[in-house]
Design an enzyme around this catalytic site. Structure first.
Site, PDB file in Angstrom:
ATOM      1  N   GLU A   1       0.843  -1.212   0.000  1.00 29.02           N
ATOM      2  CA  GLU A   1       0.000   0.000   0.000  1.00 29.02           C
ATOM      3  C   GLU A   1       0.873   1.255   0.000  1.00 29.02           C
ATOM      4  O   GLU A   1       0.725   2.129  -0.861  1.00 29.02           O
ATOM      5  CB  GLU A   1      -0.938   0.006   1.211  1.00 29.02           C
ATOM      6  CG  GLU A   1      -2.087  -0.988   1.080  1.00 29.02           C
ATOM      7  CD  GLU A   1      -3.127  -0.849   2.176  1.00 29.02           C
ATOM      8  OE1 GLU A   1      -3.019   0.045   3.039  1.00 29.02           O
ATOM      9  OE2 GLU A   1      -4.084  -1.660   2.184  1.00 29.02           O
TER      10      GLU A   1
ATOM     11  N   HIS B   1     -27.018  -4.574 -13.689  1.00 29.54           N
ATOM     12  CA  HIS B   1     -26.157  -4.415 -14.858  1.00 29.54           C
ATOM     13  C   HIS B   1     -26.109  -2.939 -15.243  1.00 29.54           C
ATOM     14  O   HIS B   1     -27.139  -2.267 -15.196  1.00 29.54           O
ATOM     15  CB  HIS B   1     -26.733  -5.229 -16.027  1.00 29.54           C
ATOM     16  CG  HIS B   1     -25.982  -5.009 -17.304  1.00 29.54           C
ATOM     17  ND1 HIS B   1     -24.779  -5.622 -17.534  1.00 29.54           N
ATOM     18  CD2 HIS B   1     -26.249  -4.232 -18.381  1.00 29.54           C
ATOM     19  CE1 HIS B   1     -24.335  -5.237 -18.730  1.00 29.54           C
ATOM     20  NE2 HIS B   1     -25.205  -4.397 -19.264  1.00 29.54           N
TER      21      HIS B   1
ATOM     22  N   VAL C   1      17.014  -8.808   4.377  1.00 32.29           N
ATOM     23  CA  VAL C   1      17.876  -7.665   4.663  1.00 32.29           C
ATOM     24  C   VAL C   1      18.628  -7.990   5.946  1.00 32.29           C
ATOM     25  O   VAL C   1      18.039  -8.416   6.942  1.00 32.29           O
ATOM     26  CB  VAL C   1      17.021  -6.388   4.827  1.00 32.29           C
ATOM     27  CG1 VAL C   1      17.859  -5.243   5.361  1.00 32.29           C
ATOM     28  CG2 VAL C   1      16.393  -6.015   3.489  1.00 32.29           C
TER      29      VAL C   1
HETATM   30  P1  FAD Z   1      -4.968   0.203  17.993  1.00 32.33           P
HETATM   31  O1  FAD Z   1      -5.717   0.790  16.880  1.00 32.33           O
HETATM   32  O2  FAD Z   1      -3.558  -0.097  17.873  1.00 32.33           O
HETATM   33  O3  FAD Z   1      -5.311   1.044  19.264  1.00 32.33           O
HETATM   34  C1  FAD Z   1      -4.760   0.813  20.511  1.00 32.33           C
HETATM   35  C2  FAD Z   1      -4.692   2.122  21.257  1.00 32.33           C
HETATM   36  O4  FAD Z   1      -4.333   1.833  22.605  1.00 32.33           O
HETATM   37  C3  FAD Z   1      -3.607   3.070  20.755  1.00 32.33           C
HETATM   38  O5  FAD Z   1      -4.182   4.319  20.454  1.00 32.33           O
HETATM   39  C4  FAD Z   1      -2.619   3.186  21.903  1.00 32.33           C
HETATM   40  O6  FAD Z   1      -2.099   4.500  22.042  1.00 32.33           O
HETATM   41  C5  FAD Z   1      -3.483   2.833  23.097  1.00 32.33           C
HETATM   42  N1  FAD Z   1      -2.746   2.239  24.209  1.00 32.33           N
HETATM   43  C6  FAD Z   1      -1.882   1.193  24.172  1.00 32.33           C
HETATM   44  N2  FAD Z   1      -1.462   0.872  25.408  1.00 32.33           N
HETATM   45  C7  FAD Z   1      -2.085   1.744  26.249  1.00 32.33           C
HETATM   46  C8  FAD Z   1      -2.073   1.917  27.637  1.00 32.33           C
HETATM   47  N3  FAD Z   1      -1.385   1.101  28.430  1.00 32.33           N
HETATM   48  N4  FAD Z   1      -2.808   2.930  28.182  1.00 32.33           N
HETATM   49  C9  FAD Z   1      -3.547   3.776  27.381  1.00 32.33           C
HETATM   50  N5  FAD Z   1      -3.603   3.629  26.058  1.00 32.33           N
HETATM   51  C10 FAD Z   1      -2.888   2.632  25.494  1.00 32.33           C
HETATM   52  N6  FAD Z   1      -6.632  -2.445   9.219  1.00 32.33           N
HETATM   53  C11 FAD Z   1      -7.701  -2.540   8.421  1.00 32.33           C
HETATM   54  O7  FAD Z   1      -8.632  -3.288   8.745  1.00 32.33           O
HETATM   55  N7  FAD Z   1      -7.797  -1.829   7.255  1.00 32.33           N
HETATM   56  C12 FAD Z   1      -6.807  -1.021   6.856  1.00 32.33           C
HETATM   57  O8  FAD Z   1      -6.911  -0.390   5.806  1.00 32.33           O
HETATM   58  C13 FAD Z   1      -5.650  -0.903   7.664  1.00 32.33           C
HETATM   59  N8  FAD Z   1      -4.640  -0.098   7.287  1.00 32.33           N
HETATM   60  C14 FAD Z   1      -3.543   0.007   8.104  1.00 32.33           C
HETATM   61  C15 FAD Z   1      -2.494   0.815   7.676  1.00 32.33           C
HETATM   62  C16 FAD Z   1      -1.369   0.951   8.464  1.00 32.33           C
HETATM   63  C17 FAD Z   1      -0.235   1.825   7.989  1.00 32.33           C
HETATM   64  C18 FAD Z   1      -1.306   0.281   9.712  1.00 32.33           C
HETATM   65  C19 FAD Z   1      -0.109   0.446  10.606  1.00 32.33           C
HETATM   66  C20 FAD Z   1      -2.329  -0.537  10.137  1.00 32.33           C
HETATM   67  C21 FAD Z   1      -3.459  -0.682   9.328  1.00 32.33           C
HETATM   68  N9  FAD Z   1      -4.518  -1.503   9.688  1.00 32.33           N
HETATM   69  C22 FAD Z   1      -5.601  -1.631   8.871  1.00 32.33           C
HETATM   70  C23 FAD Z   1      -4.518  -2.258  10.947  1.00 32.33           C
HETATM   71  C24 FAD Z   1      -5.380  -1.529  11.990  1.00 32.33           C
HETATM   72  O9  FAD Z   1      -4.860  -0.237  12.175  1.00 32.33           O
HETATM   73  C25 FAD Z   1      -5.371  -2.306  13.295  1.00 32.33           C
HETATM   74  O10 FAD Z   1      -5.757  -3.631  13.076  1.00 32.33           O
HETATM   75  C26 FAD Z   1      -6.333  -1.672  14.287  1.00 32.33           C
HETATM   76  O11 FAD Z   1      -5.991  -0.337  14.532  1.00 32.33           O
HETATM   77  C27 FAD Z   1      -6.343  -2.454  15.593  1.00 32.33           C
HETATM   78  O12 FAD Z   1      -7.215  -1.853  16.484  1.00 32.33           O
HETATM   79  P2  FAD Z   1      -7.013  -1.980  18.060  1.00 32.33           P
HETATM   80  O13 FAD Z   1      -8.129  -1.229  18.659  1.00 32.33           O
HETATM   81  O14 FAD Z   1      -6.810  -3.390  18.428  1.00 32.33           O
HETATM   82  O15 FAD Z   1      -5.637  -1.262  18.381  1.00 32.33           O
HETATM   83  P1  NAI Z   2       2.537  -8.338   6.836  1.00 31.52           P
HETATM   84  O1  NAI Z   2       2.529  -9.451   7.792  1.00 31.52           O
HETATM   85  O2  NAI Z   2       1.368  -8.054   5.992  1.00 31.52           O
HETATM   86  O3  NAI Z   2       3.765  -8.515   5.820  1.00 31.52           O
HETATM   87  C1  NAI Z   2       5.078  -8.601   6.274  1.00 31.52           C
HETATM   88  C2  NAI Z   2       5.921  -9.185   5.171  1.00 31.52           C
HETATM   89  O4  NAI Z   2       7.276  -9.044   5.538  1.00 31.52           O
HETATM   90  C3  NAI Z   2       5.666 -10.673   4.948  1.00 31.52           C
HETATM   91  O5  NAI Z   2       5.477 -10.889   3.582  1.00 31.52           O
HETATM   92  C4  NAI Z   2       6.935 -11.321   5.473  1.00 31.52           C
HETATM   93  O6  NAI Z   2       7.260 -12.517   4.797  1.00 31.52           O
HETATM   94  C5  NAI Z   2       7.962 -10.237   5.210  1.00 31.52           C
HETATM   95  N1  NAI Z   2       9.152 -10.294   6.047  1.00 31.52           N
HETATM   96  C6  NAI Z   2       9.238 -10.606   7.359  1.00 31.52           C
HETATM   97  N2  NAI Z   2      10.520 -10.492   7.774  1.00 31.52           N
HETATM   98  C7  NAI Z   2      11.242 -10.078   6.710  1.00 31.52           C
HETATM   99  C8  NAI Z   2      12.619  -9.758   6.509  1.00 31.52           C
HETATM  100  N3  NAI Z   2      13.478  -9.824   7.497  1.00 31.52           N
HETATM  101  N4  NAI Z   2      13.016  -9.370   5.281  1.00 31.52           N
HETATM  102  C9  NAI Z   2      12.126  -9.282   4.250  1.00 31.52           C
HETATM  103  N5  NAI Z   2      10.810  -9.571   4.390  1.00 31.52           N
HETATM  104  C10 NAI Z   2      10.377  -9.945   5.609  1.00 31.52           C
HETATM  105  O7  NAI Z   2       2.955  -7.052   7.711  1.00 31.52           O
HETATM  106  P2  NAI Z   2       2.841  -5.508   7.426  1.00 31.52           P
HETATM  107  O8  NAI Z   2       2.761  -5.225   5.979  1.00 31.52           O
HETATM  108  O9  NAI Z   2       3.902  -4.878   8.240  1.00 31.52           O
HETATM  109  O10 NAI Z   2       1.447  -5.146   8.054  1.00 31.52           O
HETATM  110  C11 NAI Z   2       1.178  -5.431   9.435  1.00 31.52           C
HETATM  111  C12 NAI Z   2      -0.271  -5.674   9.646  1.00 31.52           C
HETATM  112  O11 NAI Z   2      -0.999  -4.460   9.557  1.00 31.52           O
HETATM  113  C13 NAI Z   2      -0.890  -6.572   8.587  1.00 31.52           C
HETATM  114  O12 NAI Z   2      -0.709  -7.916   8.950  1.00 31.52           O
HETATM  115  C14 NAI Z   2      -2.312  -6.195   8.616  1.00 31.52           C
HETATM  116  O13 NAI Z   2      -2.958  -6.955   9.575  1.00 31.52           O
HETATM  117  C15 NAI Z   2      -2.286  -4.741   9.068  1.00 31.52           C
HETATM  118  N6  NAI Z   2      -2.571  -3.875   7.919  1.00 31.52           N
HETATM  119  C16 NAI Z   2      -3.741  -4.044   7.239  1.00 31.52           C
HETATM  120  C17 NAI Z   2      -4.030  -3.286   6.149  1.00 31.52           C
HETATM  121  C18 NAI Z   2      -5.281  -3.541   5.415  1.00 31.52           C
HETATM  122  O14 NAI Z   2      -6.158  -4.206   5.941  1.00 31.52           O
HETATM  123  N7  NAI Z   2      -5.447  -3.028   4.208  1.00 31.52           N
HETATM  124  C19 NAI Z   2      -3.134  -2.233   5.666  1.00 31.52           C
HETATM  125  C20 NAI Z   2      -1.923  -2.175   6.425  1.00 31.52           C
HETATM  126  C21 NAI Z   2      -1.680  -2.944   7.527  1.00 31.52           C
END
Ligand code: FAD
Ligand code: NAI
Length: 467
Positions: A188, A446, A238
């Site tokens: 992404e 459609h 890496v």
């Molecule tokens: P989080 O969203 O991680 O929330 C946990 C919160 O708890 C945080 O705000 C943190 O500050 C707080 N916290 C932690 N410990 C404490 C503490 N001790 N006291 C007080 N506060 C605390 N998922 C999708 O389904 N679709 C997507 O498109 C998608 N895109 C993503 C893109 C990126 C770049 C990343 C990094 C993740 C993406 N994800 C996506 C994954 C998604 O963000 C997570 O699965 C989701 O946020 C998990 O929700 P959660 O509530 O479990 O935790």
């Molecule tokens: P990921 O688990 O999707 O992918 C990590 C990749 O890194 C794997 O293909 C793995 O084989 C590779 N890898 C691991 N160690 C490596 C190394 N040393 N060198 C090279 N490659 C290596 O993890 P990612 O992309 O970091 O995302 C984390 C999580 O965040 C996802 O699993 C997903 O749950 C969530 N996420 C979801 C999104 C969505 O729903 N659209 C968007 C972004 C994140």
């Protein structure tokens, strides 16, 4: 019964925690939610789903304008230029609007936001910002953070070696970016910077990108991304990274062992997965341990090994996805309130928001076979879908996997510009136990991309019309 400050205290206000808190309050429970971030919404709203989708949308529009893709539709936009800081401001606005929206919902539902880091001091007691708060039930929803890669030090402020948070705010478009990890984040955010002009090389440990997805879909996606200009180094790990001036020098070697090579680039994105947040949570104070993957184990009701302490979202096992966390948030609150809250973990859709999008639900072909199913597969390419053809949007296909004995749909995989939206239809059908025949004989409007799902289901029966 002892008196508590709250019926329910949720730790973490991500999609899991904020949804749990709102549902608990809706069910009449006195609820608080502790969050250490400045704004609500967790990883997803602040540095995850939302800002990444804002940049994916904007960078897609830029590429369409810049590369002349609109010309064939009679739209001339010669000389389109990039204003990166405006693109970043627009992303920030989207985040601000949505995180502020959660604050509004907390007020509306009378959920108290306890600002600060929370840690257990006892089974029903948590300390937040030096204050002790008690609750009858406590939900751990602390989410996850970036998995570090030994030898590759992330510095998001410098903007050369970054994790996903840094990759959402690079100050300029790098000439050459290496993405370590060909998973969801790598593809992404790699897409964002490639569209904005960077050369992007994906270094992936395994022999193929997108682990966990259907094998054929992974290969097809690989081909499409290659066509878009992504470069790959598959089966490569890496081993180190040195920053010299404004360059990063990466060392890498074949995953199976072999000669080390180096690559000098302008930016490195480390995206090799995420790990559960359990540090400084005081789990030892309540006798809770984490499993081998660092997660908190829960039962079917989301209760941990300690009565009255619950866990949901990224901090517990299962896919690390916002919608999985949200559904668990609703279910846990309902269970705490004495209702029956259930999540069907077999049917959590996954979507990669590249262009085209890649989405899946249920089993892959490989999983279905491993589980002993005799499978029937139906496929339909968007090349033969009238709407996709009209829109010049023909990359991708729909693949429906059904049980050969019962015809029940076991899984569905879609590559399409609209895959993330289309997969909802199949998810719902599967929740109702649909057969491929059910889908094939459902009337689809459609001309829509959704007709490709109907045709793929018809192909399971051996009778598609348009191919
Ligand atoms: P989080 O969203 O991680 O929330 C946990 C919160 O708890 C945080 O705000 C943190 O500050 C707080 N916290 C932690 N410990 C404490 C503490 N001790 N006291 C007080 N506060 C605390 N998922 C999708 O389904 N679709 C997507 O498109 C998608 N895109 C993503 C893109 C990126 C770049 C990343 C990094 C993740 C993406 N994800 C996506 C994954 C998604 O963000 C997570 O699965 C989701 O946020 C998990 O929700 P959660 O509530 O479990 O935790
Ligand atoms: P990921 O688990 O999707 O992918 C990590 C990749 O890194 C794997 O293909 C793995 O084989 C590779 N890898 C691991 N160690 C490596 C190394 N040393 N060198 C090279 N490659 C290596 O993890 P990612 O992309 O970091 O995302 C984390 C999580 O965040 C996802 O699993 C997903 O749950 C969530 N996420 C979801 C999104 C969505 O729903 N659209 C968007 C972004 C994140």
């Amino acid at each position: 019964m002892a008196d508590f400050d709250y019926d329910v205290l949720v730790i973490g206000a991500g999609p899991g925690g904020y949804v749990a808190a709102i549902r608990a309050a809706q069910l009449g429970l006195k609820t608080a939610c502790a969050e250490s971030r400045e704004t609500l919404g967790g990883t997803c709203l602040n540095v995850g789903c939302i800002p990444s989708k804002a940049l994916l949308h904007a960078s897609h529009l830029y590429e369409e304008a810049k590369e002349g893709h609109l010309k064939k539709f009679g739209i001339n936009l010669e000389g389109a230029t990039l204003d990166l800081s405006q693109m970043m401001s627009e992303k920030a606005e989207a985040v601000k609007g949505l995180t502020g929206g959660i604050e509004f919902l907390f007020k509306k539902n009378k959920v108290d936001w306890l600002k600060g880091h929370a840690s257990f001091t006892g089974t029903n007691t948590v300390e937040v910002n030096g204050k002790t708060v008690t609750a009858k039930d406590i939900v751990i929803a602390t989410g996850s953070s970036v998995m570090p890669l030994p030898g590759v030090e992330v510095d998001n402020d410098k903007g050369i070696v970054v994790d996903s948070t840094g990759a959402l705010k690079l100050p300029k478009v790098p000439e050459h970016m290496v993405v370590i990890g060909g998973g969801v984040i790598g593809l992404e955010l790699g897409s964002v910077w490639r569209r904005l002009g960077a050369k992007v090389t994906v270094v992936e440990y395994l022999d193929q990108i997108l682990p966990g997805m259907d094998e054929e879909i992974r290969k097809e996606a690989n081909k499409i991304f290659k066509k878009q200009g992504f470069e790959y180094k598959l089966g490569t790990k890496v081993t180190g990274c040195e920053v010299k001036g404004d360059k990063a020098i990466l060392s890498m070697e074949p995953a199976k062992g072999g000669e080390t090579e180096t690559m000098t680039v302008d930016a490195v994105l480390v995206s090799i997965g995420r790990k559960a947040n359990t540090d400084k949570l005081g789990l030892d104070k309540v006798g809770l341990e984490v499993n081998q993957r660092g997660q908190i184990e829960v039962d079917h009701d989301f209760q941990t090994a300690v009565e009255g302490i619950w866990g949901i979202g990224d901090v517990v096992p299962g896919p690390m996805l916002a919608h999985k966390a949200e559904d668990e948030g609703i279910a846990v609150a309902e269970n705490i309130a004495g209702e029956v809250g259930i999540v069907n973990h077999d049917l959590i859709p996954s979507v990669v928001y590249t262009y085209p999008e890649i989405a899946g639900i249920g089993l892959t072909t490989e999983q279905a076979k491993e589980q002993g199913y005799d499978v029937k597969i139906g496929k339909f390419p968007f090349m033969a879908n009238s709407r996709a053809k009209t829109n010049r949007d023909t990359d991708g296909l729909v693949k429906v996997i059904a049980d050969a004995k019962t015809d029940r749909v076991l899984g569905c995989w879609i590559i399409s510009s609209l895959a993330g939206t289309l997969i909802a239809q199949v998810t719902q059908a599967m929740e109702f136990g649909a057969t491929s025949e059910d889908i094939a004989y459902t009337c689809h409007a459609h001309p829509t991309h959704a007709e490709a799902i109907k045709e793929a289901a018809m192909a399971v029966q051996g009778k598609p019309i348009h191919i």
